[in-house]
Scaffold this active site. Structure first.
Site, PDB file in Angstrom:
ATOM      1  N   LYS A 180       0.854  -1.195   0.000  1.00 62.75           N
ATOM      2  CA  LYS A 180       0.000   0.000   0.000  1.00 62.75           C
ATOM      3  C   LYS A 180       0.889   1.244   0.000  1.00 62.75           C
ATOM      4  CE  LYS A 180      -1.672   2.761   3.118  1.00 62.75           C
ATOM      5  NZ  LYS A 180      -1.651   4.049   2.423  1.00 62.75           N
ATOM      6  N   GLY A 218       7.116   5.232   8.293  1.00 61.31           N
ATOM      7  CA  GLY A 218       6.250   6.388   8.480  1.00 61.31           C
ATOM      8  C   GLY A 218       6.517   7.013   9.833  1.00 61.31           C
ATOM      9  N   SER A 219       5.510   7.661  10.372  1.00 59.75           N
ATOM     10  CA  SER A 219       5.721   8.371  11.639  1.00 59.75           C
ATOM     11  C   SER A 219       5.745   7.404  12.821  1.00 59.75           C
ATOM     12  CB  SER A 219       4.602   9.389  11.855  1.00 59.75           C
ATOM     13  OG  SER A 219       3.394   8.703  12.121  1.00 59.75           O
ATOM     14  N   VAL A 264       2.093   6.573  14.005  1.00 61.31           N
ATOM     15  CA  VAL A 264       1.379   5.531  13.247  1.00 61.31           C
ATOM     16  C   VAL A 264       2.085   4.183  13.425  1.00 61.31           C
ATOM     17  CG1 VAL A 264       0.596   4.802  10.963  1.00 61.31           C
ATOM     18  CG2 VAL A 264       0.466   7.204  11.604  1.00 61.31           C
ATOM     19  N   GLY A 265       3.408   4.203  13.478  1.00 61.48           N
ATOM     20  CA  GLY A 265       4.161   2.952  13.679  1.00 61.48           C
ATOM     21  C   GLY A 265       3.747   2.251  14.952  1.00 61.48           C
ATOM     22  N   GLU A 268      10.269   1.616  10.529  1.00 64.90           N
ATOM     23  CA  GLU A 268      11.252   2.686  10.310  1.00 64.90           C
ATOM     24  C   GLU A 268      10.512   3.997  10.503  1.00 64.90           C
ATOM     25  OE1 GLU A 268      14.314   2.543  10.020  1.00 64.90           O
ATOM     26  OE2 GLU A 268      14.538   0.407   9.610  1.00 64.90           O
ATOM     27  N   CYS A 284      13.356  11.259   6.853  1.00 63.46           N
ATOM     28  CA  CYS A 284      13.538  10.878   8.255  1.00 63.46           C
ATOM     29  C   CYS A 284      14.992  11.081   8.654  1.00 63.46           C
ATOM     30  CB  CYS A 284      13.048   9.471   8.528  1.00 63.46           C
ATOM     31  SG  CYS A 284      13.647   8.250   7.410  1.00 63.46           S
ATOM     32  N   GLU A 328       9.987  15.956  15.802  1.00 64.26           N
ATOM     33  CA  GLU A 328      10.213  15.942  14.357  1.00 64.26           C
ATOM     34  C   GLU A 328       9.251  16.910  13.652  1.00 64.26           C
ATOM     35  OE1 GLU A 328       9.348  12.262  12.156  1.00 64.26           O
ATOM     36  OE2 GLU A 328      11.294  12.554  11.183  1.00 64.26           O
TER      37      GLU A 328
HETATM   38  C1  UN1 Z   1      14.148   8.645   4.503  1.00 66.03           C
HETATM   39  O1  UN1 Z   1      14.591   9.699   4.928  1.00 66.03           O
HETATM   40  O2  UN1 Z   1      12.969   8.320   4.706  1.00 66.03           O
HETATM   41  O3  UN1 Z   1      19.728   8.218   3.544  1.00 66.03           O
HETATM   42  C2  UN1 Z   1      14.979   7.717   3.709  1.00 66.03           C
HETATM   43  C3  UN1 Z   1      18.974   8.905   2.871  1.00 66.03           C
HETATM   44  C4  UN1 Z   1      18.187   8.254   1.757  1.00 66.03           C
HETATM   45  C5  UN1 Z   1      17.019   7.540   2.315  1.00 66.03           C
HETATM   46  C6  UN1 Z   1      16.216   8.382   3.234  1.00 66.03           C
HETATM   47  N1  UN1 Z   1      19.022   7.335   1.036  1.00 66.03           N
HETATM   48  O4  UN1 Z   1      18.839  10.086   3.095  1.00 66.03           O
END
Ligand code: UN1
Length: 496
Positions: free
Chosen positions: A176, A229-230, A233-234, A251, A285, A386
């Protein structure tokens, strides 16, 4: 208005959502540009997709892993030839600039080639048995049907991080994509189909997290969930998955610090901070969201950094001259606004930016200025929570030890960066920074696919993507072969 309507892919067939509803995918740089209508799916659609994946699992798991890998290899080659088109599609639906969307497609290509090689490894172990004429080994087995829920900020790379290792391991998938960026996942899945992936091995179901995502998480025939995701939600995903004892790979968020020591190459540190903070409009992230400055260089760094941030060209990412694209949607802009207000109320100083852009070329998009906040202390919310937008805060410190303490003083632990020429401090930081990724003299963004990707504390739950994903998408089976032709009792016979 003329735009295409997309469908779900279930058991090799393109189907509308059973209830017939769709959601529009808009260009965040210009909302009058509709990328397409995508299905709003519900539990019934998910049930069909899971059933198709379950059926396909019966045969896909028996395809030799090197053959499964060949599909990925072909997909990687196809992606190379489609890179430019897919990058343009991605900029149109997600907003980040073309150089970055090309990088996103490239990351999927890298992942395809990396994981295709794994098809000839997937190593297990052999080990001596404690009994004579008995053989012992462990083999990796696929998990079964896996559910993959992916974010909008890396709309092709992150689906590839999940799909490719799941597939090479012999699983079948229900994926999804984020409602903001489904087209890039369509492009990826279409490429897999064109590369020869059999029907039902990957099923694509579009819809919201609440309706579609949760139906995947709760479905009893889905054996594992991989989510990016956040953290909020995780946590929900993990709680719902616990009801059916599904392993979950999460993640999630970050509040990543770049530390600059007095002895650093300042030019390099400035380049890294600018790219880390405002690349992807800060919507990674791994984005740099705290810059920790040692007092000796703080003033000089701040002046130069703010001057550079002010000069960044903001606009439609399809324009090659643009450096910072829009935020992905209105909600993200509101979050940026909210955090600037919170920071100012807590005593931070607005050094540049801080506002949404609404005039002229920005009138129909969701743009927010690159924003730098000074006079921030580590206890302020802007230093702990964040934002996921182009908002970075500057925190000053006296000693290296204090910098490590500030860097670690948050609930997240994804990425950290240290700029210094002092090798002793570099190694100390590598050891002491609480994060899944640490860079020395490089920005907090830019992870490569063949290393473990993930974080500690509220960023993750112990799993890793990249080098580590196959551990999540396989389960160990211990196999004993007794060729003695007699009953041998472990722990009892031969015990003396
Ligand atoms: C993310 O920020 O969700 O290392 C992934 C990085 C990218 C992947 C980021 N290769 O910034």
């Amino acid at each position: 208005m003329n735009y295409p309507t997309f469908q779900n892919l279930i058991g090799g067939q393109w189907l509308p959502a059973a209830e017939g509803k769709t959601t529009l995918n808009l260009n965040p740089a210009d909302h009058s540009d509709v990328v397409g209508a995508f299905p709003s799916s519900h539990g019934g659609d998910v049930a069909l997709a899971v059933a198709a994946a379950k059926k396909a699992f019966a045969t896909w798991r028996l395809v030799p892993a090197p053959k499964r890998a060949e599909v990925l290899l072909r997909a990687g080659i196809l992606l190379q030839s489609r890179k430019e088109q897919y990058a343009r599609d991605m900029t149109r639906e997600m907003g980040k600039v073309l150089a970055e969307t090309r990088g996103d497609v490239q990351e999927a290509i890298d992942e395809a080639f990396y994981v295709a090689g794994e098809g000839r490894r997937l190593f297990g172990q052999t080990t001596p048995s404690e009994l004579q004429n008995k053989f012992a080994m462990s083999v990796r087995m696929p998990v079964g049907v896996v559910g993959l829920i992916t974010p909008w900020n890396f709309p092709m790379a992150i689906p590839s991080w999940k799909l490719f290792p799941a597939l090479v391991s012999g699983n079948t998938c229900v994926i999804k994509p984020a409602t903001d960026t489904p087209l890039s996942t369509y492009n990826l899945v279409q490429t897999l189909v064109d590369a020869g992936l059999p029907p039902g091995v990957v099923n694509l179901v579009c819809g919201s997290g609440a309706a579609t995502g949760m139906a995947i998480v709760e479905h009893p025939d889905v054996r594992a969930i991989s989510f990016t995701g956040s953290s909020q939600v995780g946590s929900l995903v993990a709680q719902h998955a616990a009801a059916t004892f599904k392993p979950v790979s999460l993640e999630m968020g970050g509040k990543n610090a770049q530390i600059v020591l007095d002895d650093a190459n300042l030019e390099l540190a400035l380049d890294g901070a600018l790219w880390g903070s405002f690349g992807t409009t800060g919507q990674r992230c791994t984005a740099t969201s705290r810059i920790l400055l040692q007092k000796g260089i703080a003033d000089k760094f701040t002046a130069e950094f703010v001057a550079r941030a002010k000069k960044l060209t903001i606009g439609n990412g399809l324009d090659e001259a643009v450096e910072v694209g829009p935020q992905v949607n209105e909600g993200q802009v509101e979050t940026s606004e909210k955090y600037v207000a919170i920071a100012l109320a807590e005593g931070a100083k607005l050094l540049c930016g801080g506002h949404r852009l609404t005039e002229g070329a920005y009138a129909h998009g969701t743009f927010f200025e690159p924003t730098v906040l000074g006079a921030v202390t580590s206890s302020m919310r802007i230093a702990r929570e964040e934002v996921f937008g182009p908002v970075v805060c500057l925190i000053e410190f006296d000693t290296f030890e204090q910098a490590i303490e500030i860097a670690n003083s948050i609930d997240y632990g994804l990425s950290t960066a240290l700029y210094t020429k002092d090798v002793n401090r570099a190694f100390t930081a590598m050891r002491d920074l609480e994060s899944g990724i640490t860079y020395i003299n490089a920005p907090t963004i830019g992870a490569e696919v063949h290393l473990p990707f993930g974080g500690v504390k509220r960023t993750g739950n112990g799993h890793r993507e990249g080098n580590g994903a196959i551990d999540f998408f396989t389960t160990w089976k211990a196999v004993y072969v007794d060729y003695s032709d007699k009953l041998q009792r472990a722990q009892i016979d031969n015990a003396e």
